[in-house]
Design an enzyme around this catalytic site. Structure first.
Site, mmCIF file in Angstrom:
data_model
loop_
_atom_site.group_PDB
_atom_site.id
_atom_site.type_symbol
_atom_site.label_atom_id
_atom_site.label_comp_id
_atom_site.label_asym_id
_atom_site.label_seq_id
_atom_site.Cartn_x
_atom_site.Cartn_y
_atom_site.Cartn_z
ATOM 1 C CG ASP A 31 -2.125 0.871 1.126
ATOM 2 O OD1 ASP A 31 -3.247 0.343 1.276
ATOM 3 O OD2 ASP A 31 -1.960 2.088 0.882
ATOM 4 C CG LEU A 33 0.586 3.966 3.956
ATOM 5 C CD1 LEU A 33 1.489 4.327 5.148
ATOM 6 C CD2 LEU A 33 -0.635 3.175 4.455
ATOM 7 C CB ALA A 73 -4.487 -0.290 -4.558
ATOM 8 C CE1 TYR A 140 -14.081 3.252 -8.925
ATOM 9 C CE2 TYR A 140 -16.442 3.052 -9.309
ATOM 10 C CZ TYR A 140 -15.308 2.672 -8.629
ATOM 11 O OH TYR A 140 -15.387 1.707 -7.655
ATOM 12 C CG ASN A 169 -24.105 1.820 -2.897
ATOM 13 O OD1 ASN A 169 -24.549 1.323 -3.931
ATOM 14 N ND2 ASN A 169 -23.830 3.100 -2.797
ATOM 15 C CG LEU A 189 -26.374 8.324 2.183
ATOM 16 C CD1 LEU A 189 -26.620 9.829 2.090
ATOM 17 C CD2 LEU A 189 -27.567 7.547 1.616
ATOM 18 N NE ARG A 281 -23.177 11.534 -6.176
ATOM 19 C CZ ARG A 281 -22.737 10.657 -5.274
ATOM 20 N NH1 ARG A 281 -21.920 11.051 -4.302
ATOM 21 N NH2 ARG A 281 -23.131 9.403 -5.296
ATOM 22 C CG ASP A 284 -25.861 9.847 -7.885
ATOM 23 O OD1 ASP A 284 -24.874 9.083 -7.921
ATOM 24 O OD2 ASP A 284 -26.027 10.723 -7.015
HETATM 25 N N1 UFG Z 1 -25.959 10.789 -1.500
HETATM 26 C C1 UFG Z 1 -26.612 11.908 -1.008
HETATM 27 N N2 UFG Z 1 -25.877 12.789 -0.270
HETATM 28 C C2 UFG Z 1 -24.544 12.627 -0.017
HETATM 29 C C3 UFG Z 1 -23.891 11.481 -0.538
HETATM 30 C C4 UFG Z 1 -24.626 10.571 -1.284
HETATM 31 O O1 UFG Z 1 -27.794 12.101 -1.209
HETATM 32 O O2 UFG Z 1 -23.949 13.471 0.639
HETATM 33 C C5 UFG Z 1 -26.741 9.817 -2.279
HETATM 34 C C6 UFG Z 1 -26.205 9.631 -3.680
HETATM 35 O O3 UFG Z 1 -26.762 10.568 -4.548
HETATM 36 C C7 UFG Z 1 -26.644 8.208 -3.969
HETATM 37 C C8 UFG Z 1 -26.603 7.520 -2.605
HETATM 38 O O4 UFG Z 1 -26.625 8.579 -1.657
HETATM 39 O O5 UFG Z 1 -27.962 8.197 -4.422
HETATM 40 C C9 UFG Z 1 -25.358 6.703 -2.389
HETATM 41 O O6 UFG Z 1 -24.230 7.491 -2.738
HETATM 42 P P1 UFG Z 1 -22.735 7.051 -2.425
HETATM 43 O O7 UFG Z 1 -21.863 8.170 -2.855
HETATM 44 O O8 UFG Z 1 -22.646 6.591 -1.007
HETATM 45 O O9 UFG Z 1 -22.486 5.758 -3.346
HETATM 46 P P2 UFG Z 1 -22.825 5.543 -4.916
HETATM 47 O O10 UFG Z 1 -24.143 4.928 -5.020
HETATM 48 O O11 UFG Z 1 -22.521 6.766 -5.681
HETATM 49 O O12 UFG Z 1 -21.758 4.422 -5.327
HETATM 50 C C10 UFG Z 1 -21.077 4.508 -6.542
HETATM 51 C C11 UFG Z 1 -21.111 3.166 -7.252
HETATM 52 C C12 UFG Z 1 -20.226 2.191 -6.597
HETATM 53 C C13 UFG Z 1 -18.894 2.791 -6.471
HETATM 54 C C14 UFG Z 1 -18.951 4.033 -5.686
HETATM 55 C C15 UFG Z 1 -17.601 4.645 -5.649
HETATM 56 O O13 UFG Z 1 -22.408 2.636 -7.287
HETATM 57 O O14 UFG Z 1 -20.136 1.041 -7.407
HETATM 58 O O15 UFG Z 1 -19.809 4.958 -6.310
HETATM 59 O O16 UFG Z 1 -17.418 5.407 -4.524
HETATM 60 F F1 UFG Z 1 -18.024 1.899 -5.924
#
Ligand code: UFG
Length: 321
Positions: A31, A33, A73, A140, A169, A189, A281, A284
């Site tokens: 890693d 880091l 990583a 990504y 998730n 989230l 965002r 999404d």
């Molecule tokens: N969300 C909010 N507010 C926030 C953060 C997230 O409303 O402050 C919502 C997002 O719009 C989404 C849900 O919460 O609808 C989950 O969001 P995350 O950012 O926690 O995760 P994602 O669903 O965006 O995950 C995506 C892909 C994964 C990937 C990841 C990378 O689905 O496969 O991003 O970080 F690994």
């Protein structure tokens, strides 16, 4: 068995290292880091280094004969990948190829790859099974899908057997409370909601409440980090037993909306916190839910911490440690 865990100081990698040590494996962690923490590596031998440097890989593979490699990583921020694609292709694709080439050169044949639901892009049907079309919509997701395809070719040409695990998730924390999520900056989230609950953050913003879902907010399939790690272990054992290369979607098959996550976090923490409603965002999808039957059928995988209360409960204990 000796397993090389690349990215073993990060969120999921550190939980994996702990599990491998529990299962009596020898572990080497590589890693740099850049996103991980030395104190999150609770066992094995630690090598500080960048897998993009040929010298580092040569030394790691010369020092030890490995029975398998797990690769955690990655850069993981979708939005950042759109702004800085070069960073994502360099780290998530080219450096991964360097790792695979080192494996081939040293006849290490078993690889577990951290892939993602982002390879599917905007779903055309849900729940999403392994055969769902792959249409990643950001660098990504595209980089992860490139590596999956590279792995097919490396299997055919060099006999490198790989299991690609498409995480939905990832969430939660070590059930024993020793490890958890420490992203800097945090974009996910559940940790953001819990930071609002603990007072480390003034509020949490909901990214869009006008989606075509029952409460208007996005639905995701949250999967406990310990259950994810168990799937890696089963996948590696399958390869050790002579199994062929494969891909598995990993989720609980249950979707929870952003509002449901917030309500559950309030109930689990017993704290009130303020919620702001913001814009969507970009990038999404409204709903991402896994069909993980193949992992259940072929690996015998059974998620043990599927309840959202449990996932958030473990994350809350970590947040308030
Ligand atoms: N969300 C909010 N507010 C926030 C953060 C997230 O409303 O402050 C919502 C997002 O719009 C989404 C849900 O919460 O609808 C989950 O969001 P995350 O950012 O926690 O995760 P994602 O669903 O965006 O995950 C995506 C892909 C994964 C990937 C990841 C990378 O689905 O496969 O991003 O970080 F690994």
């Amino acid at each position: 068995m000796h397993v090389l865990v690349v990215g073993g100081a990060g969120y999921i990698g550190s939980h994996m290292v702990k599990l491998l040590c529990r299962r009596d494996c020898e572990v080497t962690v590589l890693d740099d880091l850049s996103a991980g923490y030395r104190d999150a590596v609770t066992g094995g031998r630690f090598v500080l280094g960048d897998l993009g440097e040929a010298r580092v890989l040569a030394e790691v593979f010369a020092a030890q004969r490995f029975d398998g490699v797990m690769h955690f990583a990655s850069h993981i921020q979708v939005g950042e990948s759109v702004r800085e694609p070069a960073k994502y292709y360099r780290n998530n694709v080219f450096k991964t190829q360097a790792l695979l080439d080192a494996m081939v050169a040293h006849q290490v044949r078993h690889f577990i790859f951290s892939s993602t639901a982002a390879i599917f892009g905007e779903p055309v049907r849900t729940p999403i099974d392994e055969a769902h079309p792959k249409n990643p919509i950001n660098p990504y997701g595209r980089g992860k899908w490139m590596v999956e395809q590279m792995l097919e070719d490396y299997d055919l040409a060099y006999g490198l057997k790989a299991v690609k695990l498409r995480y939905f998730n990832a969430a939660g924390a070590d059930p024993e409370g020793q490890l958890g999520e420490r992203h800097e900056p945090e974009t996910h989230l559940i940790p953001l909601v819990l930071q609002a609950a603990s007072g480390r953050r003034a509020n949490v913003t909901v990214f869009g409440a006008d989606y075509d879902t029952p409460d208007g907010t996005c639905i995701r399939d949250y999967i406990h980090v310990a259950d994810l790690c168990e799937a890696h272990w089963l996948a590696l054992r399958r390869l050790w037993e002579g199994g062929e290369s494969a891909a598995y979607n990993l989720g609980n098959g249950n979707g929870f909306s952003v509002r449901e996550v917030i309500e559950t976090a309030r109930a689990v923490s017993g704290r009130e916190f303020s919620v702001v409603y913001g814009e969507r965002r970009p990038g999404d999808p409204a709903r991402l839910v896994a069909d993980s039957r193949r992992a259940r059928d072929e690996l015998g995988w059974r998620p043990r911490h599927a309840a959202l209360e449990t996932i958030i409960g473990h994350a809350w204990r970590w947040e308030t440690r």
